[in-house]
Design an enzyme around this catalytic site. Structure first.
Site, PDB file in Angstrom:
ATOM      1  N   LYS A   1       0.580  -0.558  -0.160  1.00 31.97           N
ATOM      2  CA  LYS A   1      -0.125   0.168  -0.124  1.00 31.97           C
ATOM      3  C   LYS A   1       0.944   0.977  -0.132  1.00 31.97           C
ATOM      4  O   LYS A   1       1.975   1.134   0.504  1.00 31.97           O
ATOM      5  CB  LYS A   1      -0.844   0.169   1.120  1.00 31.97           C
ATOM      6  CG  LYS A   1      -0.394   0.233   2.255  1.00 31.97           C
ATOM      7  CD  LYS A   1      -0.854  -0.254   3.846  1.00 31.97           C
ATOM      8  CE  LYS A   1       0.013   0.020   4.877  1.00 31.97           C
ATOM      9  NZ  LYS A   1      -1.014  -0.962   5.911  1.00 31.97           N
TER      10      LYS A   1
ATOM     11  N   ARG B   1     -10.861  -0.732  14.970  1.00 31.30           N
ATOM     12  CA  ARG B   1     -10.893   1.028  13.721  1.00 31.30           C
ATOM     13  C   ARG B   1     -11.549  -0.416  12.830  1.00 31.30           C
ATOM     14  O   ARG B   1     -12.395   0.278  12.547  1.00 31.30           O
ATOM     15  CB  ARG B   1      -8.941   0.190  13.276  1.00 31.30           C
ATOM     16  CG  ARG B   1      -8.930   1.260  12.824  1.00 31.30           C
ATOM     17  CD  ARG B   1      -7.018   1.458  12.514  1.00 31.30           C
ATOM     18  NE  ARG B   1      -6.513   0.260  11.761  1.00 31.30           N
ATOM     19  CZ  ARG B   1      -5.324   0.565  11.323  1.00 31.30           C
ATOM     20  NH1 ARG B   1      -4.453   1.287  11.496  1.00 31.30           N
ATOM     21  NH2 ARG B   1      -5.257  -1.040  10.644  1.00 31.30           N
TER      22      ARG B   1
ATOM     23  N   TYR C   1      16.916  29.289  11.376  1.00 28.82           N
ATOM     24  CA  TYR C   1      15.484  30.572  11.592  1.00 28.82           C
ATOM     25  C   TYR C   1      15.717  30.139  12.979  1.00 28.82           C
ATOM     26  O   TYR C   1      16.044  29.336  14.121  1.00 28.82           O
ATOM     27  CB  TYR C   1      14.957  29.429  10.927  1.00 28.82           C
ATOM     28  CG  TYR C   1      14.041  29.241   9.580  1.00 28.82           C
ATOM     29  CD1 TYR C   1      14.281  30.596   9.319  1.00 28.82           C
ATOM     30  CD2 TYR C   1      14.415  28.956   9.096  1.00 28.82           C
ATOM     31  CE1 TYR C   1      13.600  31.696   7.761  1.00 28.82           C
ATOM     32  CE2 TYR C   1      13.840  28.776   7.415  1.00 28.82           C
ATOM     33  CZ  TYR C   1      13.828  30.080   6.971  1.00 28.82           C
ATOM     34  OH  TYR C   1      13.522  30.615   6.001  1.00 28.82           O
TER      35      TYR C   1
ATOM     36  N   MET D   1      13.093  24.255   4.363  1.00 31.32           N
ATOM     37  CA  MET D   1      11.855  23.572   3.299  1.00 31.32           C
ATOM     38  C   MET D   1      12.904  22.523   3.150  1.00 31.32           C
ATOM     39  O   MET D   1      12.627  21.727   2.354  1.00 31.32           O
ATOM     40  CB  MET D   1      10.642  24.088   3.081  1.00 31.32           C
ATOM     41  CG  MET D   1      10.471  24.100   1.848  1.00 31.32           C
ATOM     42  SD  MET D   1       9.233  24.896   0.900  1.00 31.32           S
ATOM     43  CE  MET D   1       8.088  25.758   2.262  1.00 31.32           C
TER      44      MET D   1
END
Ligand SMILES: *Cc1c(COP(=O)(O)O)cnc(C)c1O
Length: 370
Positions: free
Chosen positions: A38, A135, A257, A311
């Site tokens: 999957k 589930r 950052y 990023m």
């Protein structure tokens, strides 16, 4: 692609995938071993991974959706069994591509019975019983109802009864025994059919968990599901990023950052062109004023990530690495090549599954044939 491209390189070892499947198949023999492919084979590319598994001998595949099943049928042709975990719909496509749905609820059973009636046939399906995940799958009550409802029972050709373990990666967890006992009770109530309980970690719980078919996923792709080194899986993924700049810094400068990392003395900081947009987890970098938890391998040496993950970029401290090895254009190993997949995941506070399925589209993908 030009020599100077900054793109990262994602190498996927198909021989290792095949070897991992064969190791699990040996372990579960004489019961059968399938493969869960999957989510594009956990992000590694189902179009390349599935044929490698087929060549290794795998004849039963699990996908999440009918759409994934249609794609896989196109890749593998008519021979293997393809089971769809989440829904039998769209039914028309499932039928047209000879997919076997895993029926998770009375409503899904009725959908499949109706498809059979429309086709004038009793169609094959797997039935999923819920033994503790809460589930997907029939509850105990729904299983009992299905077992005594002749019209519905005779309306589907049950080719597999399955359930899914919640705590298999913890062999000592009492939930495993509990689910096994419940599964045996449910099988006894249902029409006789092959049964399946074990995912990767479930296989290592031993023979009572193997039944007629197991369903490994992550272990095929190099995830370690046991702390026992004799059960180690072969490494499948090697992710390398390219250094695009090396900078000398000294106190009182900071990196990245949020000025999250303060250098404590003369240092060399290398910038590598892989970031969270490529699926490298932002949580492996500095959080607030904490130090980053992740590391990478440069020329065989382990060096820390410093500052935050951006990023498209990360920054690493290469002060300890010779300049001849840590230079612009040099490759560093982010996953594999000395940085274990599971270690990257735990440094980022996640699991190997999420690391693999997040690997982005910007890498140059190289497949090694077995
Ligand atoms: C994803 C999945 C698996 C494979 O699990 P791994 O832990 O990756 O081996 C097996 N069975 C079901 C029902 C699944 O959803």
């Amino acid at each position: 692609m030009s020599e100077s491209s900054a793109r990262g390189i994602l190498t996927i070892d198909l021989g290792a995938v095949a070897a991992n499947w064969q190791a699990l198949a040996r372990r579960t023999a004489p019961s059968a071993c399938g493969a869960v492919v999957k989510a594009d084979a956990y992000g590694l590319g189902v179009a390349r991974v599935a044929p490698a598994l087929f060549a290794a001998g795998c004849r039963t595949y699990f996908v999440a959706s009918v759409e994934e099943g249609v794609e896989l049928r196109g890749i593998l042709g008519p021979d293997p069994a393809i089971l769809v975990l989440n829904s039998p719909e769209p039914v028309r496509d499932a039928r047209a591509h000879d997919l076997i749905p895993v029926l998770n609820s009375p409503a899904q059973i009725d959908t499949w019975i109706a498809a059979g009636r429309a086709a004038g046939a009793v169609l094959p399906a797997a039935v999923h019983v819920d033994t503790g995940m809460n589930r997907l799958g029939l509850s105990a009550h729904e299983t009992a109802e299905f077992a005594v409802d002749r019209a519905r029972r005779d309306g589907v050709d049950v080719v597999l009864v399955m359930s899914h373990l919640a705590c298999a990666e913890d062999p000592a967890h009492p939930m495993n025994r509990h689910q096994l006992t419940d599964f045996l009770r449910r099988i006894a109530a249902l029409p006789a059919a092959p049964a399946s309980l074990a995912n990767s970690a479930g296989i290592l719980l031993g023979q009572p968990y193997h039944f007629q078919l197991s369903r490994p996923g992550i272990a095929l792709y190099g995830g370690q599901v046991s702390s026992d080194p004799t059960l180690a899986m072969a490494e499948v993924v090697h992710l390398q990023g390219k250094i695009v700049q090396v900078r000398r810094v000294d106190t009182p400068e900071s990196v990245g950052y949020g000025a999250a990392f303060h250098v404590s003395g003369p240092s060399r900081i290398a910038t590598v062109a892989v970031g969270y947009a490529d699926g490298y987890p932002r949580s492996a970098g500095a959080q607030g004023s904490d130090l980053a938890r992740g590391s990478v391998i440069v020329s065989g040496m382990r060096v820390p990530i410093v500052g935050r993950v951006s990023m498209d970029l990360i920054t690493i401290d290469v002060t300890a690495v010779p300049e001849s090895a840590a230079h612009s254009g040099a490759l560093v190993s982010l996953i594999g090549g000395g940085m274990a997949l599971d270690e990257v995941a735990s440094a980022a506070g996640t699991i190997s599954y999420e690391i693999l399925t997040s690997l982005g589209p910007r890498y140059e993908r190289r497949y090694l044939e077995g």
